[in-house]
Design a protein around this motif. Structure first.
Motif, short mmCIF file in Angstrom:
data_model
loop_
_atom_site.label_atom_id
_atom_site.label_comp_id
_atom_site.label_asym_id
_atom_site.label_seq_id
_atom_site.Cartn_x
_atom_site.Cartn_y
_atom_site.Cartn_z
N PHE A 1 0.83 -1.20 0.00
CA PHE A 1 0.00 0.00 0.00
C PHE A 1 0.87 1.25 0.00
N PHE A 2 1.82 1.33 0.92
CA PHE A 2 2.65 2.53 1.03
C PHE A 2 3.50 2.76 -0.22
N ALA A 3 3.84 1.70 -0.93
CA ALA A 3 4.70 1.81 -2.10
C ALA A 3 3.93 2.15 -3.38
N THR A 4 2.62 1.92 -3.40
CA THR A 4 1.88 2.09 -4.66
C THR A 4 0.82 3.19 -4.63
N GLN A 5 0.36 3.60 -3.45
CA GLN A 5 -0.72 4.59 -3.38
C GLN A 5 -0.15 5.97 -3.06
N ASN A 6 -0.90 7.01 -3.42
CA ASN A 6 -0.50 8.39 -3.13
C ASN A 6 -0.81 8.68 -1.67
N LEU A 7 0.23 8.80 -0.87
CA LEU A 7 0.05 8.93 0.58
C LEU A 7 -0.35 10.33 1.01
N ASN A 8 -0.44 11.27 0.09
CA ASN A 8 -0.97 12.58 0.42
C ASN A 8 -2.49 12.60 0.42
N VAL A 9 -3.10 11.63 -0.27
CA VAL A 9 -4.56 11.65 -0.43
C VAL A 9 -5.20 10.32 -0.05
N SER A 10 -4.42 9.39 0.50
CA SER A 10 -4.94 8.06 0.82
C SER A 10 -4.60 7.70 2.26
N ARG A 11 -5.44 6.87 2.87
CA ARG A 11 -5.17 6.37 4.21
C ARG A 11 -5.62 4.92 4.32
N LEU A 12 -4.79 4.10 4.93
CA LEU A 12 -5.11 2.69 5.15
C LEU A 12 -5.53 2.49 6.60
N VAL A 13 -6.67 1.82 6.78
CA VAL A 13 -7.17 1.49 8.11
C VAL A 13 -7.05 -0.02 8.29
N LEU A 14 -6.25 -0.43 9.25
CA LEU A 14 -6.09 -1.84 9.57
C LEU A 14 -7.05 -2.20 10.70
N TRP A 15 -8.08 -2.98 10.38
CA TRP A 15 -9.06 -3.44 11.37
C TRP A 15 -8.64 -4.80 11.90
N SER A 16 -8.98 -5.06 13.15
CA SER A 16 -8.68 -6.36 13.74
C SER A 16 -9.64 -6.60 14.89
N ASN A 17 -9.65 -7.83 15.38
CA ASN A 17 -10.48 -8.15 16.53
C ASN A 17 -9.69 -8.02 17.84
N GLY A 18 -8.52 -7.44 17.76
CA GLY A 18 -7.68 -7.15 18.92
C GLY A 18 -6.77 -5.98 18.60
N ASP A 19 -6.27 -5.32 19.60
CA ASP A 19 -5.44 -4.12 19.40
C ASP A 19 -4.09 -4.50 18.80
N LEU A 20 -3.82 -3.99 17.60
CA LEU A 20 -2.55 -4.25 16.93
C LEU A 20 -1.59 -3.06 16.97
N SER A 21 -1.97 -2.01 17.66
CA SER A 21 -1.14 -0.80 17.64
C SER A 21 0.23 -1.01 18.28
#
Length: 416
Positions: A160-180
């Motif tokens: 994602f970080f290598a192919t999308q425009n990071l000025n206008v895009s955001r990735l949300v990683l969802w999970s059933n537990g805290d991955l932060s």
């Protein structure tokens, strides 16, 4: 009488002898020696002349009769009074599109699908900075109780970080537990604070205001994360809108040219009657009436079977048929190779990502696997490579995935 009895006594041994000394086993052996090689030779000759296509799938007739054949009416989500003000129906349903994603044919032959994908041009550069909540949102999901989040899962983030425009895009990683606090996730949260975030999925909160609110089936899970994953993708797109990407994917191009369409993807290049669609890559706008109708179908149908596509491919087919029957323009369907080029003929599917490159390195029709070769060019036209949950397998260090994708991700991210 005695003469007749003597005659019968003379005939019986002769008849019996002829019956029991018939060389049947020898005859069968001779026939097999001749017939079997002839059959094999005929089959080989037939395959040189004919191009067979055989695919067997078995479906319960009662399931098809009850769950697929009926076309009930829509629930009314497209009625103007019910469409959310967050959803611009005129723009979404009737505005002309700059890109065409409907090919109108299965695109099974040669490089047809890849060439068609190449007709979609990269997006125009977007200058400036957008706040995170105003960006195009991308969503993905990981079940922490199945497999720990590690290096293999991190490759999807890197793609994602290598192919999308990071000025206008955001990735949300969802999970059933805290991955932060996961080491593989945390480093990217720190490096891309505006382009990446992690969230814990609460289906009760996400389903609020939908036809599924309070339904017991919200908590159905299986060991493959199919049912709960299929549910979550619809709920998060309903709440936030955006693009869904399955975690077992590697992105290859900027997806922004596709998002003027609301879409799912084609399952593969074959016409699967009852499961023609796939949700590994999909896009719907916030509070889309398409999703509203999907929730009504889910709420009025039996609970999904574990390990099934009841809330995935089967649901999309039910929805598509109801839309067209009601005269509503259906969602778009991306051709198979846009996201899943591995699922087609032996002569044009993407190579096995987990197998070493064969000697000679050719892909199909002599097209090379080296950088700049035919396989590399095809990957530059499609948008994603779907890996189909084979988390236990490793990419060969000298394979095409490392050479044409992973090493480039590292190169681009290292050059930022």
């Amino acid at each position: 009488m005695s003469l007749r009895r003597n005659y019968e006594q003379m005939r019986l041994p002769l008849w019996t002898t002829r019956t029991h000394t018939r060389p049947l086993p020898r005859l069968l052996a001779t026939l097999l020696k001749v017939a079997l090689p002839a059959f094999v030779l005929g089959l080989v000759l037939a395959l040189t002349v004919w191009d067979p296509h055989v695919e067997l799938a078995f479906y319960s007739r009662s399931w098809v009769r009850q769950q697929v054949r009926p076309v009930p009416p829509l629930a009314g989500c497209f009625a103007p009074a019910r469409v959310s003000p967050l959803y611009n129906a005129t723009d979404a349903l009737y505005a002309p599109h700059r890109t065409t994603v409907h090919a109108g044919m299965p695109l099974r032959l040669g490089m047809d699908c890849y060439n068609f994908a190449g007709l979609i041009h990269p997006p125009e550069d977007v200058a400036g900075y957008r706040p995170p909540d105003e960006r195009l949102q991308y969503h993905t999901y990981w079940r922490t109780d199945l497999v720990p989040f590690g290096e293999r899962q991190e490759w999807m983030l890197k793609s994602f970080f290598a192919t999308q425009n990071l000025n206008v895009s955001r990735l949300v990683l969802w999970s059933n537990g805290d991955l932060s606090n996961n080491a593989f996730v945390q480093q990217h949260l720190q490096r891309y604070p505006d382009a990446f975030t992690s969230r814990v999925a609460d289906v009760a909160t996400l389903s609020a205001g939908t036809a599924l609110e309070g339904a017991g089936s919200l908590w159905v899970e299986d060991g493959k994360a199919w049912v709960d994953g299929d549910l979550l993708r619809l709920l998060v797109l309903w709440q936030d809108g955006g693009v869904w990407v399955d975690m077992d994917s590697l992105l290859t191009r900027d997806l922004r040219p596709l998002v003027e369409h609301e879409f799912v993807t084609q399952w593969d290049c074959y016409d699967k009657v009852y499961v023609p669609f796939n949700g590994a890559l999909m896009h719907f706008r916030q509070h889309s009436p398409y999703l509203c109708e999907a929730f009504h179908i889910m709420a009025s149908s039996p609970a999904p079977r574990k390990g099934s596509t009841d809330w995935g491919a089967t649901l999309y087919l039910k929805l598509w048929r109801r839309l067209t029957a009601a005269g509503v323009p259906p969602f778009s369907v991306l051709p198979f190779c846009f996201a899943d080029g591995r699922s087609c003929r032996l002569d044009n599917r993407l190579p096995d990502p987990f197998a070493p490159d064969p000697r000679g390195g050719a892909w199909t029709d002599g097209m090379g696997r080296e950088r700049g070769g035919g396989l590399d060019q095809a990957l530059g036209k499609v948008f994603s490579v779907h890996l189909h949950n084979q988390w236990e397998k490793a990419f060969p260090p000298d394979g095409w995935v490392h050479r044409l994708l992973l090493s480039r991700y590292e190169q681009r991210l290292g050059g930022e």
